[in-house]
Design a protein around this motif. Structure first.
Motif, PDB file in Angstrom:
ATOM      1  N   GLY A   1       0.737  -1.289  -0.214  1.00  0.00           N
ATOM      2  CA  GLY A   1      -0.199   0.364   0.113  1.00  0.00           C
ATOM      3  C   GLY A   1       1.099   1.252  -0.316  1.00  0.00           C
ATOM      4  O   GLY A   1       0.648   2.144  -0.827  1.00  0.00           O
TER       5      GLY A   1
ATOM      6  N   SER B   1       3.923   1.667  -1.415  1.00  0.00           N
ATOM      7  CA  SER B   1       4.517   1.732  -2.594  1.00  0.00           C
ATOM      8  C   SER B   1       3.848   2.853  -3.821  1.00  0.00           C
ATOM      9  O   SER B   1       4.318   2.493  -4.778  1.00  0.00           O
ATOM     10  CB  SER B   1       4.665  -0.030  -2.796  1.00  0.00           C
ATOM     11  OG  SER B   1       4.137  -0.988  -3.623  1.00  0.00           O
ATOM     12  N   HIS B   2       2.711   2.673  -3.279  1.00  0.00           N
ATOM     13  CA  HIS B   2       2.311   3.251  -4.483  1.00  0.00           C
ATOM     14  C   HIS B   2       1.850   2.213  -5.808  1.00  0.00           C
ATOM     15  O   HIS B   2       2.218   3.236  -5.918  1.00  0.00           O
ATOM     16  CB  HIS B   2       2.030   4.303  -4.525  1.00  0.00           C
ATOM     17  CG  HIS B   2       1.229   5.310  -3.777  1.00  0.00           C
ATOM     18  ND1 HIS B   2       0.099   5.921  -2.624  1.00  0.00           N
ATOM     19  CD2 HIS B   2       2.318   6.045  -2.296  1.00  0.00           C
ATOM     20  CE1 HIS B   2       0.350   6.180  -1.965  1.00  0.00           C
ATOM     21  NE2 HIS B   2       1.518   6.586  -1.115  1.00  0.00           N
ATOM     22  N   GLY B   3       2.435   1.728  -5.804  1.00  0.00           N
ATOM     23  CA  GLY B   3       1.787   0.752  -7.154  1.00  0.00           C
ATOM     24  C   GLY B   3       3.105   0.435  -7.604  1.00  0.00           C
ATOM     25  O   GLY B   3       3.885   0.208  -8.538  1.00  0.00           O
TER      26      GLY B   3
ATOM     27  N   THR C   1       5.834   2.040  -7.096  1.00  0.00           N
ATOM     28  CA  THR C   1       6.038   3.068  -7.860  1.00  0.00           C
ATOM     29  C   THR C   1       7.522   4.417  -6.731  1.00  0.00           C
ATOM     30  O   THR C   1       8.117   4.647  -7.262  1.00  0.00           O
ATOM     31  CB  THR C   1       5.421   4.293  -8.103  1.00  0.00           C
ATOM     32  OG1 THR C   1       4.122   5.160  -6.890  1.00  0.00           O
ATOM     33  CG2 THR C   1       4.632   3.811  -9.366  1.00  0.00           C
ATOM     34  N   ARG C   2       7.452   3.474  -5.401  1.00  0.00           N
ATOM     35  CA  ARG C   2       8.292   4.713  -4.387  1.00  0.00           C
ATOM     36  C   ARG C   2       9.152   2.773  -3.884  1.00  0.00           C
ATOM     37  O   ARG C   2       9.337   1.856  -3.928  1.00  0.00           O
ATOM     38  CB  ARG C   2       7.529   4.604  -3.330  1.00  0.00           C
ATOM     39  CG  ARG C   2       6.546   6.028  -3.000  1.00  0.00           C
ATOM     40  CD  ARG C   2       5.816   6.057  -2.812  1.00  0.00           C
ATOM     41  NE  ARG C   2       5.152   7.310  -2.705  1.00  0.00           N
ATOM     42  CZ  ARG C   2       4.089   7.688  -1.626  1.00  0.00           C
ATOM     43  NH1 ARG C   2       3.846   7.560  -0.746  1.00  0.00           N
ATOM     44  NH2 ARG C   2       3.794   9.356  -2.149  1.00  0.00           N
TER      45      ARG C   2
ATOM     46  N   TRP D   1       9.521   1.549   0.164  1.00  0.00           N
ATOM     47  CA  TRP D   1       8.147   1.004   0.120  1.00  0.00           C
ATOM     48  C   TRP D   1       8.565  -0.946  -0.787  1.00  0.00           C
ATOM     49  O   TRP D   1       8.008  -0.849  -0.050  1.00  0.00           O
ATOM     50  CB  TRP D   1       7.039   1.117   0.290  1.00  0.00           C
ATOM     51  CG  TRP D   1       6.354   3.020   0.485  1.00  0.00           C
ATOM     52  CD1 TRP D   1       6.995   3.816   1.003  1.00  0.00           C
ATOM     53  CD2 TRP D   1       6.094   2.201   2.922  1.00  0.00           C
ATOM     54  NE1 TRP D   1       6.849   4.623   2.259  1.00  0.00           N
ATOM     55  CE2 TRP D   1       6.393   3.437   3.248  1.00  0.00           C
ATOM     56  CE3 TRP D   1       5.963   0.400   2.971  1.00  0.00           C
ATOM     57  CZ2 TRP D   1       4.948   4.116   4.230  1.00  0.00           C
ATOM     58  CZ3 TRP D   1       5.277   1.119   4.284  1.00  0.00           C
ATOM     59  CH2 TRP D   1       4.755   2.255   4.906  1.00  0.00           C
ATOM     60  N   SER D   2       8.769  -0.468  -1.548  1.00  0.00           N
ATOM     61  CA  SER D   2       8.726  -1.452  -2.878  1.00  0.00           C
ATOM     62  C   SER D   2       9.793  -2.585  -2.480  1.00  0.00           C
ATOM     63  O   SER D   2       9.336  -3.304  -2.180  1.00  0.00           O
ATOM     64  CB  SER D   2       9.392  -0.831  -3.894  1.00  0.00           C
ATOM     65  OG  SER D   2       8.079   0.194  -4.743  1.00  0.00           O
TER      66      SER D   2
ATOM     67  N   PHE E   1      -1.947   4.734   7.199  1.00  0.00           N
ATOM     68  CA  PHE E   1      -2.657   5.203   5.672  1.00  0.00           C
ATOM     69  C   PHE E   1      -4.291   6.258   5.937  1.00  0.00           C
ATOM     70  O   PHE E   1      -4.964   6.051   7.261  1.00  0.00           O
ATOM     71  CB  PHE E   1      -2.636   4.398   4.577  1.00  0.00           C
ATOM     72  CG  PHE E   1      -1.409   3.702   4.580  1.00  0.00           C
ATOM     73  CD1 PHE E   1      -0.194   3.773   4.160  1.00  0.00           C
ATOM     74  CD2 PHE E   1      -1.516   2.158   4.988  1.00  0.00           C
ATOM     75  CE1 PHE E   1       0.459   3.405   3.575  1.00  0.00           C
ATOM     76  CE2 PHE E   1      -0.574   1.422   4.478  1.00  0.00           C
ATOM     77  CZ  PHE E   1       0.247   2.004   3.935  1.00  0.00           C
TER      78      PHE E   1
END
Length: 143
Positions: free
Chosen positions: A30, A32-34, A36-37, A40-41, A87
Motif C-alpha cells: 500500500g 509503495s503506491h503501485g 512506484t516508491r 516501500w517497494s 494510511f
C-alpha cells in the motif's frame, strides 16, 4: 511436552509469524503506491519473501487448507486494522465486527487442530517393524 506437541506449537508460532510478515507485506505494498516508491517497494519484497518462507515452514506440519486460511485471515484482518494508522483509510464499526468474525474463525481453526482431537498412533516396536518388513518381502516375492 512431547516432540509432536512441540513441533505443532512451533508450526503454529511460525504460522503466526508468517501472518505478521503478511501484514507487513500488505501495508508496504500500500505504501509503495503501485511499486512506484523504491523504499516501500524494497520493504514489500523483503516481507513477501519472509512471509513465503515462514508459511512454507509452518505448512510442513499444518494442513495446507487450514494453514492458508489462518495466514490469509491474519494478513487481511491485520492490514485492515492497521491500515487506518498508516494510511488515510477508514474502519467502520461494521467492518470491525466482521474482522472480529474472521479473527474468531482463525482462533477456532487453531482450537480444532489440537493434538487431543487426533487419533493416537500406535508406537512402532521392534516386533511390529520386523513383521511389516517380513510382510513386504513376502508380497514382493509373490509378485
Amino acid at each position: 511436552m512431547s516432540h509432536t506437541d512441540r513441533s505443532s506449537a512451533n508450526s503454529w508460532l511460525m504460522l503466526l509469524l508468517a501472518g505478521g510478515f503478511e501484514i507487513g507485506y500488505a501495508l508496504s505494498v500500500g505504501g509503495s503506491h503501485g511499486f512506484t516508491r523504491l523504499s516501500w517497494s524494497l520493504v514489500a519484497v523483503v516481507f513477501f519473501l519472509l512471509t513465503l518462507w515462514a508459511l512454507s515452514v509452518a505448512l510442513r506440519t499444518i494442513d495446507v487448507g487450514i494453514g492458508y486460511a489462518v495466514w490469509a485471515g491474519i494478513g487481511a484482518a491485520g492490514a485492515a486494522l492497521l491500515g487506518p494508522f498508516f494510511f488515510d483509510e477508514s474502519l467502520t464499526v461494521t467492518q470491525a465486527v466482521w474482522l472480529g468474525v474472521i479473527i474468531a474463525g482463525v482462533v477456532w481453526l487453531k482450537l480444532a487442530d489440537r493434538p487431543e482431537n487426533a487419533p493416537a498412533a500406535a508406537p512402532e516396536t521392534p516386533d511390529t517393524r520386523g513383521l511389516a518388513t517380513e510382510a513386504r518381502e513376502t508380497q514382493g516375492a509373490q509378485r
